[in-house]
Structures are given as structure tokens and as C-alpha cells.
Scaffold this motif. Structure first.
Motif, PDB file in Angstrom:
ATOM      1  N   TYR A  43      29.069  61.929  53.241  1.00  0.00           N
ATOM      2  CA  TYR A  43      28.274  62.762  51.991  1.00  0.00           C
ATOM      3  C   TYR A  43      29.694  63.079  50.958  1.00  0.00           C
ATOM      4  CZ  TYR A  43      23.809  62.997  53.851  1.00  0.00           C
ATOM      5  OH  TYR A  43      22.698  62.904  54.316  1.00  0.00           O
ATOM      6  N   CYS A  44      30.184  63.960  49.896  1.00  0.00           N
ATOM      7  CA  CYS A  44      30.908  63.430  48.806  1.00  0.00           C
ATOM      8  C   CYS A  44      30.323  65.573  48.352  1.00  0.00           C
ATOM      9  CB  CYS A  44      31.451  62.753  47.896  1.00  0.00           C
ATOM     10  SG  CYS A  44      30.186  62.646  47.388  1.00  0.00           S
ATOM     11  N   ASP A  45      31.498  66.054  47.819  1.00  0.00           N
ATOM     12  CA  ASP A  45      31.204  66.467  46.483  1.00  0.00           C
ATOM     13  C   ASP A  45      31.419  66.441  45.165  1.00  0.00           C
ATOM     14  OD1 ASP A  45      30.900  69.254  44.945  1.00  0.00           O
ATOM     15  OD2 ASP A  45      33.262  69.656  45.203  1.00  0.00           O
ATOM     16  N   PRO A  46      29.998  66.160  44.326  1.00  0.00           N
ATOM     17  CA  PRO A  46      29.851  65.912  43.727  1.00  0.00           C
ATOM     18  C   PRO A  46      30.252  66.095  42.400  1.00  0.00           C
ATOM     19  CG  PRO A  46      27.896  66.829  44.328  1.00  0.00           C
ATOM     20  CD  PRO A  46      29.024  66.939  45.081  1.00  0.00           C
ATOM     21  N   TYR A  47      30.831  67.281  41.764  1.00  0.00           N
ATOM     22  CA  TYR A  47      32.086  67.740  40.995  1.00  0.00           C
ATOM     23  C   TYR A  47      33.061  67.981  41.415  1.00  0.00           C
ATOM     24  CZ  TYR A  47      27.007  70.664  40.189  1.00  0.00           C
ATOM     25  OH  TYR A  47      25.961  70.771  39.942  1.00  0.00           O
ATOM     26  N   ASP A  48      33.711  66.780  42.412  1.00  0.00           N
ATOM     27  CA  ASP A  48      34.561  66.455  43.101  1.00  0.00           C
ATOM     28  C   ASP A  48      35.045  64.872  42.879  1.00  0.00           C
ATOM     29  OD1 ASP A  48      37.782  66.408  44.306  1.00  0.00           O
ATOM     30  OD2 ASP A  48      37.206  68.433  45.707  1.00  0.00           O
ATOM     31  N   HIS A  49      35.668  64.826  41.683  1.00  0.00           N
ATOM     32  CA  HIS A  49      35.990  63.146  41.817  1.00  0.00           C
ATOM     33  C   HIS A  49      36.950  63.117  42.796  1.00  0.00           C
ATOM     34  CE1 HIS A  49      35.180  62.991  37.018  1.00  0.00           C
ATOM     35  NE2 HIS A  49      34.166  63.368  38.046  1.00  0.00           N
ATOM     36  N   ASP A  50      38.076  63.923  43.293  1.00  0.00           N
ATOM     37  CA  ASP A  50      38.453  63.318  44.585  1.00  0.00           C
ATOM     38  C   ASP A  50      37.835  63.036  45.943  1.00  0.00           C
ATOM     39  OD1 ASP A  50      41.175  62.531  42.806  1.00  0.00           O
ATOM     40  OD2 ASP A  50      41.360  64.744  43.945  1.00  0.00           O
ATOM     41  N   SER A  51      36.874  64.106  45.958  1.00  0.00           N
ATOM     42  CA  SER A  51      35.946  63.734  47.190  1.00  0.00           C
ATOM     43  C   SER A  51      35.475  62.184  47.372  1.00  0.00           C
ATOM     44  CB  SER A  51      34.799  65.339  46.847  1.00  0.00           C
ATOM     45  OG  SER A  51      34.196  65.343  48.061  1.00  0.00           O
ATOM     46  N   ILE A  52      34.864  62.269  45.604  1.00  0.00           N
ATOM     47  CA  ILE A  52      33.782  60.989  45.519  1.00  0.00           C
ATOM     48  C   ILE A  52      34.544  60.044  46.154  1.00  0.00           C
ATOM     49  CG2 ILE A  52      32.581  59.580  44.350  1.00  0.00           C
ATOM     50  CD1 ILE A  52      32.424  62.009  42.431  1.00  0.00           C
ATOM     51  N   HIS A  53      35.895  59.892  45.908  1.00  0.00           N
ATOM     52  CA  HIS A  53      37.087  58.757  45.964  1.00  0.00           C
ATOM     53  C   HIS A  53      37.447  59.133  48.000  1.00  0.00           C
ATOM     54  CE1 HIS A  53      41.016  57.225  46.287  1.00  0.00           C
ATOM     55  NE2 HIS A  53      40.791  56.241  44.442  1.00  0.00           N
ATOM     56  N   ARG A  54      37.401  59.287  48.140  1.00  0.00           N
ATOM     57  CA  ARG A  54      37.381  59.853  49.517  1.00  0.00           C
ATOM     58  C   ARG A  54      36.838  59.294  50.401  1.00  0.00           C
ATOM     59  NH1 ARG A  54      39.866  64.919  47.922  1.00  0.00           N
ATOM     60  NH2 ARG A  54      38.598  65.690  49.410  1.00  0.00           N
ATOM     61  N   ALA A  55      35.246  59.388  49.796  1.00  0.00           N
ATOM     62  CA  ALA A  55      33.957  59.121  50.190  1.00  0.00           C
ATOM     63  C   ALA A  55      33.919  57.852  50.026  1.00  0.00           C
ATOM     64  CB  ALA A  55      32.955  59.500  50.016  1.00  0.00           C
ATOM     65  N   VAL A  56      34.550  56.802  48.812  1.00  0.00           N
ATOM     66  CA  VAL A  56      33.906  55.856  48.964  1.00  0.00           C
ATOM     67  C   VAL A  56      35.019  54.920  49.933  1.00  0.00           C
ATOM     68  CG1 VAL A  56      34.643  54.325  47.597  1.00  0.00           C
ATOM     69  CG2 VAL A  56      32.476  55.780  46.484  1.00  0.00           C
ATOM     70  N   VAL A  57      36.170  55.678  49.844  1.00  0.00           N
ATOM     71  CA  VAL A  57      37.212  54.912  50.619  1.00  0.00           C
ATOM     72  C   VAL A  57      37.076  54.539  52.351  1.00  0.00           C
ATOM     73  CG1 VAL A  57      40.041  54.946  51.354  1.00  0.00           C
ATOM     74  CG2 VAL A  57      39.386  54.941  48.993  1.00  0.00           C
ATOM     75  N   SER A  58      36.738  55.321  52.779  1.00  0.00           N
ATOM     76  CA  SER A  58      36.470  56.225  54.046  1.00  0.00           C
ATOM     77  C   SER A  58      34.994  54.816  54.494  1.00  0.00           C
ATOM     78  CB  SER A  58      36.274  57.429  54.367  1.00  0.00           C
ATOM     79  OG  SER A  58      34.310  57.372  53.686  1.00  0.00           O
ATOM     80  N   VAL A  59      34.319  54.837  54.011  1.00  0.00           N
ATOM     81  CA  VAL A  59      33.175  53.379  53.476  1.00  0.00           C
ATOM     82  C   VAL A  59      34.798  52.274  53.969  1.00  0.00           C
ATOM     83  CG1 VAL A  59      31.566  52.490  53.325  1.00  0.00           C
ATOM     84  CG2 VAL A  59      31.578  54.135  53.177  1.00  0.00           C
ATOM     85  N   LEU A  60      34.754  51.968  52.723  1.00  0.00           N
ATOM     86  CA  LEU A  60      35.444  50.777  52.227  1.00  0.00           C
ATOM     87  C   LEU A  60      36.436  50.112  53.914  1.00  0.00           C
ATOM     88  CD1 LEU A  60      36.138  50.321  48.614  1.00  0.00           C
ATOM     89  CD2 LEU A  60      34.465  49.692  49.801  1.00  0.00           C
ATOM     90  N   ASP A  61      37.023  51.301  53.816  1.00  0.00           N
ATOM     91  CA  ASP A  61      38.729  50.992  55.134  1.00  0.00           C
ATOM     92  C   ASP A  61      38.139  51.486  56.085  1.00  0.00           C
ATOM     93  OD1 ASP A  61      40.172  51.101  52.250  1.00  0.00           O
ATOM     94  OD2 ASP A  61      41.142  52.272  52.268  1.00  0.00           O
ATOM     95  N   ASP A  62      37.567  51.247  56.801  1.00  0.00           N
ATOM     96  CA  ASP A  62      36.928  51.848  57.873  1.00  0.00           C
ATOM     97  C   ASP A  62      35.267  50.945  58.434  1.00  0.00           C
ATOM     98  OD1 ASP A  62      36.113  52.161  60.775  1.00  0.00           O
ATOM     99  OD2 ASP A  62      36.591  54.504  60.254  1.00  0.00           O
ATOM    100  N   PRO A  63      35.792  49.158  59.021  1.00  0.00           N
ATOM    101  CA  PRO A  63      34.673  48.762  59.138  1.00  0.00           C
ATOM    102  C   PRO A  63      34.173  49.186  60.535  1.00  0.00           C
ATOM    103  CG  PRO A  63      36.343  47.005  59.178  1.00  0.00           C
ATOM    104  CD  PRO A  63      37.345  48.970  59.515  1.00  0.00           C
ATOM    105  N   ASP A  64      34.164  49.890  60.887  1.00  0.00           N
ATOM    106  CA  ASP A  64      33.844  50.438  62.155  1.00  0.00           C
ATOM    107  C   ASP A  64      33.008  51.804  61.663  1.00  0.00           C
ATOM    108  OD1 ASP A  64      34.620  49.118  64.246  1.00  0.00           O
ATOM    109  OD2 ASP A  64      36.340  50.970  64.837  1.00  0.00           O
ATOM    110  N   TYR A  65      32.858  52.984  60.380  1.00  0.00           N
ATOM    111  CA  TYR A  65      32.145  54.193  60.764  1.00  0.00           C
ATOM    112  C   TYR A  65      30.920  53.231  59.097  1.00  0.00           C
ATOM    113  CZ  TYR A  65      31.335  57.988  57.246  1.00  0.00           C
ATOM    114  OH  TYR A  65      30.562  59.059  56.905  1.00  0.00           O
ATOM    115  N   ALA A  66      31.541  52.003  58.629  1.00  0.00           N
ATOM    116  CA  ALA A  66      30.096  51.294  57.397  1.00  0.00           C
ATOM    117  C   ALA A  66      29.193  50.777  58.337  1.00  0.00           C
ATOM    118  CB  ALA A  66      30.925  50.214  56.655  1.00  0.00           C
ATOM    119  N   ARG A  67      29.838  50.081  59.291  1.00  0.00           N
ATOM    120  CA  ARG A  67      28.790  49.765  60.571  1.00  0.00           C
ATOM    121  C   ARG A  67      27.895  50.935  61.062  1.00  0.00           C
ATOM    122  NH1 ARG A  67      32.525  45.536  62.110  1.00  0.00           N
ATOM    123  NH2 ARG A  67      33.614  47.428  63.519  1.00  0.00           N
ATOM    124  N   THR A  68      28.478  51.752  61.653  1.00  0.00           N
ATOM    125  CA  THR A  68      27.392  53.377  61.657  1.00  0.00           C
ATOM    126  C   THR A  68      26.678  53.377  60.812  1.00  0.00           C
ATOM    127  OG1 THR A  68      29.478  53.645  63.340  1.00  0.00           O
ATOM    128  CG2 THR A  68      27.438  54.799  62.836  1.00  0.00           C
TER     129      THR A  68
END
Length: 377
Positions: free
Chosen positions: A317-342
Motif C-alpha cells: 500500500y501507498c499514499d496516492p497523494y504522495d509520489h514518494d510513497s508510491i515510488h517507495r512501494a514500487v521499489v520495495s517490490v522490485l528490490d525484495d524478491p522475498d516480499y514480492a513472493r509473499t
């Protein structure tokens, strides 16, 4: 015995409209009602009344009678032609509107209202669309019975508008990906090099969907990592024009696919994406997150009540009104294979909780109080 069956009449106006979310839902529910009748699960006669040129080929109807009508089109057809063909049946309208003359009749009209986005995001819609719905909505909420909505969040909003409608409101969450319409099963919940190297967005190109936020984050990811952004959707005739500006240095990485009607192609786009980016400002019961989950595609979604209701713990989840929040959420999925698998594993489980057949059962039970409707498959 057949003459004693109750009759349902489905308003087929949606068959002549571009297939966006509302029309997809209407087609899936119509298909499942036909399945329930054909299999003898519900004791009903059903007629689908539509315009002469309506395309029903993909519905694969087995039991439903199709009644094609001539003269008039669109809104005029719905208001003046359709009522003459309802006769003694109960009318079901699946696309936010209904003929006023039938609403005033003896038999109540069952109406599905998907959301109130035009009230909350008026700048996203053209003036004639807003005026038409603003005129009709209070009348619809006072006369239709039952009123079907697609989430508890929406039900609360409708109730605040017309408290007296509470007893006529029912919640029937949308299904997800249609069972059996993809040739391949969902891949295992594993995000690795076998997936395509792109971020996917599916939805209309509108302010309400936060397309500006999608593009801002997509452009940033393209510059930082060379990861493409694939956008599926278009700006409909009822939406305000939305200027889309893509800088020259990343134009080759921002791919506009337009409206994808072919479900096989859409399924491949979900199946091969690194994640679905869906930071919408407002949704009722969105289709893309659950469709992506069906294909074990991790979902980045806006942290709003209806999205939590729909996606549970299966999204980042991310704050849709905060582009940095959206960016962090995308990076968390791309950079953490275990999180993406979960997320992929949770998504597969979440997607399995919803079905179009169960939604159709809930609607039919509310209209006819059918005690013979069986628990969903």
C-alpha cells in the motif's frame, strides 16, 4: 410449469458501450446468470433486451432469450424503447442508470450502481455526464429496489446520501479473473528473470485513477533503472481530456497500449509484469488488482478503505497523494524478491475469494428471494 416461473429482464444497454470496468462487470454477471439458469440452479426465465446491433458473441448464452430491438440508441433507447419490452418481468439494470418510466411502475427495478466517482472527482468527467448522473441519482436511490453496490465502503456512502435506502442496499463484490478464460494456469508465486522487466498499469487514463502519479513514478523508474512502464486503458468519451506529457528521454520506455479487449492478451500482460501499479484516488471494487493477483503479479495499491476491503493483506500500500510513497512501494517490490513472493502468494489466495458466479447469486437472491440459490462454486 414454465409459465409459472418468475421472469428477469436484463437491460442490455451495456452491450453497445466500450468495454471498460462497468461493462466488464455487466457482461460477467449476465454470463453467470445464464449459467445458473441453464444448469437449473435458479428457477427463472431470463430475457436480455438489447439494441439490434449488440454483440453478444462472447457471452456464450445457453438459456437466456435475446430480444433485439430497433429504433433509437443509447440513452434514448434505454428511456423510451426498453420500457416497452419489460412487460411483466423484473428489470435488472447493471450499468448505473435505469428507465424512469419503469422505475415509476408497479414492479421495482433492480439497479447496480458501481460508484459515485463523478461526485467526488467532478473535474475528471465531462459536464453532460455529471449533470445527467446528478439529476438521476437521487431518483434512482429512492425508487430502485434492490440497489446493488460493490463494497461496504460504497454502501456507507450511499446510505449517507439517502438514509432511507439502507434496507434496499445490498453488497455484492465484483469477481476477479474469469475462471477458464486463460489458457495457462497462474504461474507459481515467484518473481524472477522469467517475468518481463516492466511495470504495468491497467485502468482509464483519468484524474480519478491518479494517472499523473502513475506517470510520475513510471518516468522516475525509467530514468533510474531503465524499467519500462506499460499503460493499458484509454480516456473514454465521458472523461475530461487529460494531457499526457512524456519527456523525450524516456518516450521509448513508456508504452501506451490503449484499450485491450482481448483477455488472452491482457492476461499475458499481467502474467509477465514485475508488478501492477494501481495508486487510484478512488475505487469501489476495482478489477485490475484482483486480475493481477490471479496471475501472481504483485500489486502496489493506494491505501484507501475500499482497496483494503478488496485486497486485504495481499498488496503493497501507498499514499496516492504522495509520489514518494508510491515510488517507495514500487521499489520495495522490485528490490525484495522475498516480499514480492509473499505478495504473489497472498494475492493468489485473495483472488480465489471472489467469483462472478457468487456475485450473480447474491443479486438474484436479493431480487427474487430465491431460497433455492445454492452456495457458490
Amino acid at each position: 410449469m414454465t409459465d409459472q416461473l418468475q421472469e428477469l429482464v436484463i437491460n442490455g444497454r451495456f452491450l453497445m458501450q466500450p468495454t471498460t470496468g462497468v461493462q466488464r462487470v455487466a457482461r460477467e454477471i449476465t454470463r453467470e446468470i445464464d449459467h445458473l439458469v441453464a444448469n437449473g440452479d435458479v428457477p427463472l426465465r431470463v430475457r436480455l433486451v438489447c439494441e439490434a446491433d449488440a454483440d453478444i458473441g462472447d457471452l456464450n448464452l445457453r438459456a437466456m432469450q435475446v430480444e433485439r430491438t430497433r429504433h433509437a440508441h443509447g440513452h434514448v433507447w434505454e428511456q423510451f424503447v426498453l420500457p416497452r419490452h419489460v412487460k411483466g418481468g423484473r428489470l435488472l439494470c447493471l450499468g448505473n442508470t435505469a428507465p424512469i418510466v419503469t422505475l415509476l411502475g408497479r414492479k421495482p427495478v433492480a439497479l447496480m450502481i458501481h460508484d459515485l466517482s463523478y461526485r467526488l472527482f467532478p473535474d475528471a468527467y465531462r459536464r453532460h455526464y455529471k449533470l445527467g448522473h446528478a439529476f438521476m441519482l437521487p431518483f434512482l436511490l429512492r425508487r430502485a429496489d434492490p440497489i446493488v453496490t460493490v463494497s461496504e465502503t460504497e454502501k456507507a456512502m450511499f446510505t449517507s446520501l439517502v438514509p432511507g435506502a439502507r434496507h434496499r442496499l445490498i453488497v455484492a463484490q465484483n469477481g476477479g479473473w474469469r475462471a477458464g478464460c486463460d489458457a495457462r494456469a497462474a504461474p507459481p508465486p515467484d518473481i524472477d528473470a522469467s517475468r518481463g522487466n516492466y511495470i504495468l498499469y491497467v485502468g482509464s487514463l483519468s484524474h480519478r485513477k491518479n494517472i499523473a502519479g502513475v506517470l510520475a513514478v513510471g518516468i522516475a523508474m525509467a530514468r533510474e533503472r531503465g524499467i519500462p512502464l506499460v499503460l493499458v486503458g484509454s480516456s473514454g468519451a465521458f472523461l475530461s481530456p487529460l494531457p499526457v506529457s512524456i519527456p523525450d528521454d524516456v518516450k521509448h520506455l513508456i508504452r501506451l497500449e490503449g484499450q485491450v479487449e482481448d483477455l488472452g492478451r491482457l492476461g499475458d500482460l499481467y502474467r509477465n509484469a514485475r508488478c501492477l501499479l494501481f495508486p487510484s484516488f478512488y475505487e469501489a471494487s476495482p478489477l485490475p488488482p484482483l486480475e493481477a493477483m490471479h496471475f501472481a503479479c504483485p500489486v502496489v495499491a493506494s491505501d484507501i478503505p475500499s482497496m483494503r476491503e478488496r485486497c486485504g493483506d495481499a498488496a503493497a500500500y501507498c499514499d496516492p497523494y504522495d509520489h514518494d510513497s508510491i515510488h517507495r512501494a514500487v521499489v520495495s517490490v522490485l528490490d525484495d524478491p522475498d516480499y514480492a513472493r509473499t505478495l504473489a502468494g497472498r494475492g493468489l489466495a485473495q483472488a480465489s475469494r471472489y467469483s462472478w458466479r457468487e456475485q450473480a447469486r447474491i443479486i438474484l437472491s436479493a431480487i427474487f428471494d430465491l431460497q433455492t440459490v445454492q452456495p457458490g462454486q
